[in-house]
Each structure stands twice: as C-alpha cells, then as structure tokens.
Design a protein around this motif. Structure first.
Motif, short mmCIF file in Angstrom:
data_model
loop_
_atom_site.label_atom_id
_atom_site.label_comp_id
_atom_site.label_asym_id
_atom_site.label_seq_id
_atom_site.Cartn_x
_atom_site.Cartn_y
_atom_site.Cartn_z
N VAL A 1 83.34 81.60 81.25
CA VAL A 1 84.57 81.00 80.85
C VAL A 1 85.73 81.71 80.93
O VAL A 1 86.77 81.48 80.60
N GLN A 2 85.64 82.96 81.57
CA GLN A 2 86.68 83.91 81.66
C GLN A 2 87.03 84.22 83.01
O GLN A 2 86.66 85.09 83.76
N PRO A 3 88.26 83.46 83.49
CA PRO A 3 88.71 83.67 85.06
C PRO A 3 89.33 84.80 84.85
O PRO A 3 90.68 84.95 84.48
N GLY A 4 89.14 86.07 85.84
CA GLY A 4 90.04 87.36 85.54
C GLY A 4 89.70 88.20 84.36
O GLY A 4 89.89 87.76 83.33
N ALA A 5 89.30 89.39 84.52
CA ALA A 5 89.09 90.35 83.58
C ALA A 5 89.53 91.69 83.82
O ALA A 5 89.40 91.93 84.93
N LEU A 6 89.72 92.63 82.76
CA LEU A 6 90.13 93.87 82.99
C LEU A 6 88.88 94.59 82.40
O LEU A 6 88.72 94.43 81.21
N SER A 7 88.15 95.45 82.92
CA SER A 7 86.98 95.89 82.42
C SER A 7 87.14 97.70 82.59
O SER A 7 87.70 98.25 83.56
N ASP A 8 86.24 98.15 81.53
CA ASP A 8 86.04 99.58 81.46
C ASP A 8 84.67 99.78 81.29
O ASP A 8 84.01 99.02 80.40
N ASN A 9 84.22 100.63 82.15
CA ASN A 9 82.58 100.66 82.33
C ASN A 9 82.24 102.18 82.41
O ASN A 9 82.91 102.99 83.11
N LEU A 10 81.32 102.55 81.33
CA LEU A 10 80.96 103.97 81.14
C LEU A 10 79.25 103.95 81.55
O LEU A 10 78.70 102.96 81.04
N GLY B 1 89.40 89.59 78.65
CA GLY B 1 90.14 88.54 79.74
C GLY B 1 91.73 88.71 79.82
O GLY B 1 92.53 89.13 79.03
N LEU B 2 92.13 88.38 81.08
CA LEU B 2 93.55 88.31 81.57
C LEU B 2 94.23 87.11 81.02
O LEU B 2 95.48 87.03 81.00
N LEU B 3 93.52 85.95 80.74
CA LEU B 3 94.13 84.68 80.14
C LEU B 3 95.04 84.88 78.83
O LEU B 3 94.26 85.51 77.96
N LYS B 4 96.13 84.67 78.60
CA LYS B 4 96.90 84.66 77.41
C LYS B 4 96.71 83.48 76.66
O LYS B 4 97.08 83.04 75.52
N SER B 5 96.48 82.15 77.69
CA SER B 5 96.47 80.65 76.96
C SER B 5 95.57 79.97 77.54
O SER B 5 95.18 80.42 78.72
N PRO B 6 94.76 79.13 76.93
CA PRO B 6 93.84 78.26 77.39
C PRO B 6 94.22 77.65 78.67
O PRO B 6 95.46 77.33 78.95
N VAL B 7 93.40 77.51 79.55
CA VAL B 7 93.58 76.54 80.87
C VAL B 7 92.49 75.56 81.25
O VAL B 7 91.28 75.84 80.85
N GLY C 1 82.52 72.49 73.96
CA GLY C 1 83.36 72.79 72.96
C GLY C 1 84.48 73.67 73.16
O GLY C 1 84.94 74.36 72.13
N PHE C 2 84.75 74.19 74.55
CA PHE C 2 85.73 75.41 74.93
C PHE C 2 86.43 75.09 75.98
O PHE C 2 86.15 74.10 76.86
N LEU C 3 87.70 75.80 76.11
CA LEU C 3 88.43 75.74 77.43
C LEU C 3 87.97 76.99 77.85
O LEU C 3 87.56 77.73 77.55
N TYR C 4 88.68 77.09 79.31
CA TYR C 4 88.41 78.46 79.87
C TYR C 4 89.35 79.38 79.27
O TYR C 4 90.48 78.83 78.48
N SER C 5 88.99 80.51 78.72
CA SER C 5 89.76 81.52 77.87
C SER C 5 89.77 82.92 78.17
O SER C 5 89.21 83.31 79.05
N GLY C 6 90.44 83.83 77.45
CA GLY C 6 90.66 85.24 77.40
C GLY C 6 89.64 85.84 76.53
O GLY C 6 88.31 85.64 76.63
N GLY C 7 90.11 86.61 75.43
CA GLY C 7 89.12 87.03 74.74
C GLY C 7 88.66 88.37 75.40
O GLY C 7 88.90 88.80 76.22
N SER C 8 87.67 88.97 74.36
CA SER C 8 87.13 90.14 75.00
C SER C 8 85.54 90.23 74.71
O SER C 8 85.19 89.55 73.65
#
Length: 192
Positions: free
Chosen positions: A109-118, A143-149, A157-164
C-alpha cells in the motif's frame, strides 16, 4: 511501471584508484486507481579503491531530486543517494558489507519509498561443486506519500499511504554444481 536510466564517466587515476561521476533518472507510474507518477533525478560522485590483494572498497554519494505529478501527495524535495561497499575475496572465501540509500517503487500500500539498506554476506566454496553463503540485511523504508491517495478496495480498511517500516532479513544457502550448465541450490530465509 518503471523507467530508469543511468550514464556515467569513469577515470582511472592509477592501478588502485578510480573516480567517476554519473547521472541517473527514474520514473515510477502507478495505475489509474492511484493516478500518481514519481520522478527522481540524481548526480553522484564515486570513488573506488583496491585496498589490498584481497580487499576493495567503493563509495558514491550525491543529491537526488524527487518530484511527482501531485505535489500535495508527494512534495518535491532533495535528498541524498548513497552507496558504500567493502568486499573481501581470498581463495575460497568471499565477504562483503554494503550500505545503500535511494528511492524505489515501494510495495503493497506504499507507492514510492526512500530506503536505507545495510547488509552483510559471507560465502565459501568447497572444491568445484559446492558453495555455501550466509547473509543478513536491515532495511528502513519511509513512504514518500504525505497524504492518503486512492479509494480503498471493497472490504479493505486502508488507503494507499506513506508511513515507515523496518525489516530484518537473514538467510543461508547451499549450492551444488551438477554439470557445466546446471546447478541446484537450497536456501532458508527469515524475515521480521
């Protein structure tokens, strides 16, 4: 869907050192129920060095510009993209430590993300036919999203969203060469 490209220029300073600069571009486009396109553009400087007969390292970093077709959902911003690697190879053993930071298409549910990988891995060969390896990874994804879409599917029970989210991953693998053109492997992986 994703379109990505990269162009670079390398210059070897001496037998042990190489410098380079590269430019990258990517576009992530999502279906009509999301209606969003995310673009990234970046410029990286990189340095590679052979530390010894068994060890080498590489590092690259530079600014990455993020923009989208909807600046309310994904505001334009500048972040840092980076890659670091330390590798070891001697006779039958290889090992490596890696770190990367960058934008990807997201998942679920997270279109677009910034990832740190070790990550870390070690592998060993036994004769011509057998190889074993162990690996472990830690990833933090924002997630790159700042508001639901979008509109949630029926019964969801959810929208596409950001979060981490944070993921820890570990695995072991055994590989066996069966012939010059055929091999088999077995692996066991854990993810939290």
């Amino acid at each position: 869907s994703q379109i990505a490209g990269q162009a670079g220029l390398n210059h070897r300073l001496d037998p042990r050192d190489t410098i380079s600069v590269n430019a990258s571009y990517s576009t992530f486009s999502y279906g009509s129920n999301i209606g969003l396109t995310i673009q990234t553009r970046g410029i990286n400087g990189a340095f590679q060095r052979v530390l010894s007969r068994t060890m080498s390292m590489s590092a690259s970093a530079g600014p990455m510009w993020i923009s989208s077709s909807n600046s309310i959902q994904v505001p334009s911003r500048v972040t840092v993209a980076a890659n670091l690697a330390l590798t070891y190879s001697r006779e039958f053993t290889t090992a490596g430590l890696t770190y990367s930071r960058g934008v990807n298409g997201g998942s679920g549910v997270q279109p677009g993300a910034l990832s740190d990988n070790l990550g870390a891995m070690i592998g060993r060969t036994y004769g011509r036919d057998w190889m074993t390896s162990l690996s472990v990874n830690y990833t933090r994804t924002s997630g790159l999203l700042k508001s639901p879409v979008g509109t949630p599917p029926v019964g969801a029970g959810f929208l596409y969203s950001g979060g981490s989210s944070e993921t820890v991953y570990g695995g072991a693998q055994v590989s066996r060469r069966l012939s010059d053109s055929l091999s088999a492997y077995a692996s066991y992986n854990l993810q939290h």
